[in-house]
Design a protein around this motif. Structure first.
Motif, PDB file in Angstrom:
ATOM      1  N   ALA A 196      50.982  43.912  41.227  1.00  0.00           N
ATOM      2  CA  ALA A 196      51.550  42.645  40.739  1.00  0.00           C
ATOM      3  C   ALA A 196      52.687  42.190  41.642  1.00  0.00           C
ATOM      4  CB  ALA A 196      52.029  42.808  39.302  1.00  0.00           C
ATOM      5  N   ARG A 234      52.936  42.870  44.846  1.00  0.00           N
ATOM      6  CA  ARG A 234      52.331  42.370  46.099  1.00  0.00           C
ATOM      7  C   ARG A 234      51.742  40.971  45.901  1.00  0.00           C
ATOM      8  NH1 ARG A 234      48.674  47.226  46.919  1.00  0.00           N
ATOM      9  NH2 ARG A 234      47.386  45.805  48.147  1.00  0.00           N
ATOM     10  N   VAL A 235      51.151  40.720  44.741  1.00  0.00           N
ATOM     11  CA  VAL A 235      50.607  39.382  44.473  1.00  0.00           C
ATOM     12  C   VAL A 235      51.746  38.362  44.416  1.00  0.00           C
ATOM     13  CG1 VAL A 235      49.379  37.937  42.807  1.00  0.00           C
ATOM     14  CG2 VAL A 235      48.576  40.241  43.266  1.00  0.00           C
ATOM     15  N   LEU A 242      52.816  37.607  47.897  1.00  0.00           N
ATOM     16  CA  LEU A 242      51.831  36.761  48.581  1.00  0.00           C
ATOM     17  C   LEU A 242      51.926  35.319  48.094  1.00  0.00           C
ATOM     18  CD1 LEU A 242      49.573  37.209  50.617  1.00  0.00           C
ATOM     19  CD2 LEU A 242      48.007  37.639  48.729  1.00  0.00           C
ATOM     20  N   VAL A 297      49.463  26.797  49.063  1.00  0.00           N
ATOM     21  CA  VAL A 297      49.001  26.663  47.675  1.00  0.00           C
ATOM     22  C   VAL A 297      50.170  26.080  46.871  1.00  0.00           C
ATOM     23  CG1 VAL A 297      47.382  28.634  47.730  1.00  0.00           C
ATOM     24  CG2 VAL A 297      49.724  28.994  46.962  1.00  0.00           C
ATOM     25  N   LEU A 346      47.639  26.918  40.934  1.00  0.00           N
ATOM     26  CA  LEU A 346      47.289  28.279  40.519  1.00  0.00           C
ATOM     27  C   LEU A 346      47.373  28.406  38.996  1.00  0.00           C
ATOM     28  CD1 LEU A 346      49.115  30.424  43.238  1.00  0.00           C
ATOM     29  CD2 LEU A 346      46.747  29.650  43.216  1.00  0.00           C
ATOM     30  N   TRP A 377      44.429  26.762  37.412  1.00  0.00           N
ATOM     31  CA  TRP A 377      43.212  27.572  37.633  1.00  0.00           C
ATOM     32  C   TRP A 377      43.151  28.696  36.603  1.00  0.00           C
ATOM     33  CZ3 TRP A 377      41.312  32.362  38.317  1.00  0.00           C
ATOM     34  CH2 TRP A 377      40.058  32.514  38.934  1.00  0.00           C
ATOM     35  N   VAL A 378      44.253  29.413  36.469  1.00  0.00           N
ATOM     36  CA  VAL A 378      44.291  30.559  35.548  1.00  0.00           C
ATOM     37  C   VAL A 378      44.056  30.076  34.110  1.00  0.00           C
ATOM     38  CG1 VAL A 378      45.739  32.372  34.559  1.00  0.00           C
ATOM     39  CG2 VAL A 378      45.748  31.993  37.029  1.00  0.00           C
ATOM     40  N   CYS A 416      29.122  41.826  47.301  1.00  0.00           N
ATOM     41  CA  CYS A 416      30.389  42.004  46.578  1.00  0.00           C
ATOM     42  C   CYS A 416      30.224  41.524  45.146  1.00  0.00           C
ATOM     43  CB  CYS A 416      31.551  41.314  47.288  1.00  0.00           C
ATOM     44  SG  CYS A 416      31.282  39.570  47.661  1.00  0.00           S
ATOM     45  N   TRP A 442      48.074  39.640  36.971  1.00  0.00           N
ATOM     46  CA  TRP A 442      47.894  39.618  38.441  1.00  0.00           C
ATOM     47  C   TRP A 442      46.425  39.556  38.829  1.00  0.00           C
ATOM     48  CZ3 TRP A 442      45.360  43.361  41.265  1.00  0.00           C
ATOM     49  CH2 TRP A 442      45.247  44.638  40.711  1.00  0.00           C
ATOM     50  N   GLN A 478      45.768  35.991  39.008  1.00  0.00           N
ATOM     51  CA  GLN A 478      46.444  35.345  40.143  1.00  0.00           C
ATOM     52  C   GLN A 478      45.729  35.622  41.469  1.00  0.00           C
ATOM     53  OE1 GLN A 478      50.088  37.079  39.052  1.00  0.00           O
ATOM     54  NE2 GLN A 478      50.735  35.356  37.780  1.00  0.00           N
ATOM     55  N   VAL A 479      45.199  36.842  41.626  1.00  0.00           N
ATOM     56  CA  VAL A 479      44.484  37.155  42.873  1.00  0.00           C
ATOM     57  C   VAL A 479      43.277  36.231  43.029  1.00  0.00           C
ATOM     58  CG1 VAL A 479      43.025  38.871  44.018  1.00  0.00           C
ATOM     59  CG2 VAL A 479      45.175  39.574  43.020  1.00  0.00           C
ATOM     60  N   LEU A 480      42.498  36.082  41.964  1.00  0.00           N
ATOM     61  CA  LEU A 480      41.317  35.212  42.061  1.00  0.00           C
ATOM     62  C   LEU A 480      41.719  33.756  42.235  1.00  0.00           C
ATOM     63  CD1 LEU A 480      38.523  36.419  39.614  1.00  0.00           C
ATOM     64  CD2 LEU A 480      38.977  37.082  41.975  1.00  0.00           C
ATOM     65  N   ILE A 496      44.376  32.578  43.727  1.00  0.00           N
ATOM     66  CA  ILE A 496      44.814  32.353  45.117  1.00  0.00           C
ATOM     67  C   ILE A 496      43.597  32.308  46.045  1.00  0.00           C
ATOM     68  CG2 ILE A 496      46.068  33.343  47.073  1.00  0.00           C
ATOM     69  CD1 ILE A 496      48.050  34.570  45.011  1.00  0.00           C
ATOM     70  N   LEU A 533      35.812  41.176  50.958  1.00  0.00           N
ATOM     71  CA  LEU A 533      35.832  41.821  49.634  1.00  0.00           C
ATOM     72  C   LEU A 533      34.749  42.904  49.566  1.00  0.00           C
ATOM     73  CD1 LEU A 533      36.705  42.100  46.697  1.00  0.00           C
ATOM     74  CD2 LEU A 533      35.364  40.066  46.142  1.00  0.00           C
ATOM     75  N   TYR A 571      38.445  47.008  41.184  1.00  0.00           N
ATOM     76  CA  TYR A 571      37.857  45.772  41.719  1.00  0.00           C
ATOM     77  C   TYR A 571      38.963  44.797  42.148  1.00  0.00           C
ATOM     78  CZ  TYR A 571      35.612  41.246  42.021  1.00  0.00           C
ATOM     79  OH  TYR A 571      35.199  40.024  42.466  1.00  0.00           O
ATOM     80  N   TYR A 572      39.915  44.595  41.243  1.00  0.00           N
ATOM     81  CA  TYR A 572      40.966  43.620  41.570  1.00  0.00           C
ATOM     82  C   TYR A 572      41.907  44.138  42.655  1.00  0.00           C
ATOM     83  CZ  TYR A 572      39.411  40.462  37.927  1.00  0.00           C
ATOM     84  OH  TYR A 572      38.662  39.586  37.190  1.00  0.00           O
ATOM     85  N   GLU A 573      42.101  45.462  42.710  1.00  0.00           N
ATOM     86  CA  GLU A 573      42.893  46.021  43.819  1.00  0.00           C
ATOM     87  C   GLU A 573      42.185  45.780  45.151  1.00  0.00           C
ATOM     88  OE1 GLU A 573      45.109  49.549  41.249  1.00  0.00           O
ATOM     89  OE2 GLU A 573      43.649  50.106  42.793  1.00  0.00           O
ATOM     90  N   LEU A 578      42.689  42.211  46.096  1.00  0.00           N
ATOM     91  CA  LEU A 578      44.033  41.983  46.649  1.00  0.00           C
ATOM     92  C   LEU A 578      44.109  42.455  48.101  1.00  0.00           C
ATOM     93  CD1 LEU A 578      47.016  41.248  46.524  1.00  0.00           C
ATOM     94  CD2 LEU A 578      47.455  43.409  45.315  1.00  0.00           C
ATOM     95  N   ARG A 579      43.578  43.647  48.369  1.00  0.00           N
ATOM     96  CA  ARG A 579      43.582  44.149  49.755  1.00  0.00           C
ATOM     97  C   ARG A 579      42.792  43.210  50.661  1.00  0.00           C
ATOM     98  NH1 ARG A 579      42.075  49.016  47.312  1.00  0.00           N
ATOM     99  NH2 ARG A 579      40.030  48.910  48.317  1.00  0.00           N
ATOM    100  N   LEU A 589      42.298  40.003  50.326  1.00  0.00           N
ATOM    101  CA  LEU A 589      43.083  38.775  50.531  1.00  0.00           C
ATOM    102  C   LEU A 589      44.209  39.019  51.547  1.00  0.00           C
ATOM    103  CD1 LEU A 589      43.214  35.893  49.481  1.00  0.00           C
ATOM    104  CD2 LEU A 589      44.610  36.697  47.571  1.00  0.00           C
ATOM    105  N   GLU A 590      44.905  40.138  51.382  1.00  0.00           N
ATOM    106  CA  GLU A 590      45.995  40.469  52.318  1.00  0.00           C
ATOM    107  C   GLU A 590      45.461  40.612  53.741  1.00  0.00           C
ATOM    108  OE1 GLU A 590      48.929  42.986  49.272  1.00  0.00           O
ATOM    109  OE2 GLU A 590      47.497  44.058  50.527  1.00  0.00           O
TER     110      GLU A 590
END
Lengths: 214, 122
Positions: free
Chosen positions: A28, A30-31, A34, A44, A49, A52-53, A121, B27, B30-32, B34, B53, B72-74, B77-78, B80-81
């Motif tokens: 969290a 790190r997010v 970012l 963005v 955001l 979207w959420v 994926c 979070w 938020q990852v999705l 972004i 991904l 999955y979400y980790e 995040l990786r 995306l980074e």
């Protein structure tokens, strides 16, 4: 009370405070980092955001896909447009989405069943079905449905006779799929809303087949 | 035909199950958000996002990590980074510095007060 006990109590209080501090978990944090850098760089907007959420938490889900399927059952012209160019057809509902990409509708018939996967994926028609279920993203599903689709479908409760062919569609970033299930018998004269209520999320992925008339 | 004796990893959709929360953690959403926003605006391509991904998910599988929503979400995040670092949109060094700044701000902010960064900290 000895001074030693007092010291321990202070130490415990500190540990307690630390445990209950509102430092978010590592991902969290790190997010957060970012997002704040992207916002500062104008790439963005926080409002985008947040919207979207909110949309994906509240509004966007499989009910959208179900409306599309029900309309296709009722309106032959719409169905022709959907089968011809699904990405274009869903704009009639305002359900298009960039991340849904190009969309292809595949229709179940008496002798063909369709099932969708993303072996790479987790590509999925988000704007039409909302977030993908956990099993769709799991490596077990991604690997097995290609190798042994009938067995996987059996586990989902779908028993296919030998006279029904199975086609597995592998989604990509550019092309995603919507399964159009068969309209159940005994629904003659039903409204679009009534029909849409029968359409399950899994039937639009292909891990459900015979829709139940409630 | 009964399915009871089949060893199964999957089950039918339960129409009576209550709606599960869409996102387990804020979070995750938020990852999705972004990633989707950056794909929509063309900052990253849909193909690059899917491939990166996918590579992170493969790395998880090779390393024998559990296959859960959390992992999955980790992985997302990786991915995306890594994409943003590779595209020189957000360098990994900048990200680490900003992460540490947020950590200090969280630890220094009393309970109940909003955590913010001052201009000098950005």
């Amino acid at each position: 009370m000895t001074s030693g006990t007092s010291f321990d109590r202070d130490k415990l209080a500190k540990i307690h405070d630390h445990l209950h501090s509102h430092l978010p978990p590592e991902p969290a944090l790190r997010v957060k980092a970012l997002e704040s850098l992207l916002v500062e760089r104008g790439l963005v907007a926080t409002e985008t955001l947040d919207a979207w959420v909110e949309a994906y938490s509240e509004d966007i889900g499989p009910k959208r896909g179900a409306q599309v399927v029900a309309r296709a059952w009722l309106d032959a012209d719409f169905k022709a447009r959907l089968m011809e160019d699904a990405a274009q057809a869903i704009t009639e509902f305002g359900f298009e989405g960039k991340a849904t990409g190009d969309l292809k509708a595949v229709e179940n018939t008496d002798d063909q069943h369709n099932v969708v996967v993303c072996t790479l994926c987790s590509c999925y028609p988000f704007s039409l079905l909302g977030l993908s279920p956990a099993w769709y993203k799991a490596s077990a599903y991604r690997a097995r449905v290609v190798r042994e689709p009938r067995k996987v479908l059996e586990e989902f409760g779908v028993s296919l006779g030998d006279d029904v062919a199975v086609r597995v569609w592998d989604s990509t970033a550019e092309l995603r799929y919507l399964v159009v299930p068969q309209r159940p018998a005994g629904t003659e004269g039903w409204s679009q809303e009534q029909l849409a209520a029968l359409v399950t999320r899994n039937s639009m992925i292909g891990t459900d087949r015979d829709l139940e008339v409630k | 035909m009964s399915n009871c004796n089949i060893p199964r990893e999957f089950g039918p959709e339960d129409a009576l199950a209550p709606d599960a929360p869409k996102f387990g953690e804020a979070w995750h959403a938020q990852v999705l958000a972004i990633a989707d926003t950056l794909v929509t605006s063309g900052q990253i391509s849909a193909t690059a996002w899917a491939e990166t991904l996918g590579a992170e998910r493969d790395a998880d599988e090779s390393a024998g990590r559990a296959d859960t929503e959390e992992t999955y979400y980790e992985a997302a995040l990786r991915a995306l980074e890594r994409l943003l670092d590779g595209a020189e949109i957000v360098a990994s060094g900048d990200l680490k510095t900003r992460r540490d700044t947020w950590e200090r701000a969280y630890l220094a902010t009393p309970h109940g007060a909003p955590v913010e960064l001052t201009a000098g900290e950005k």
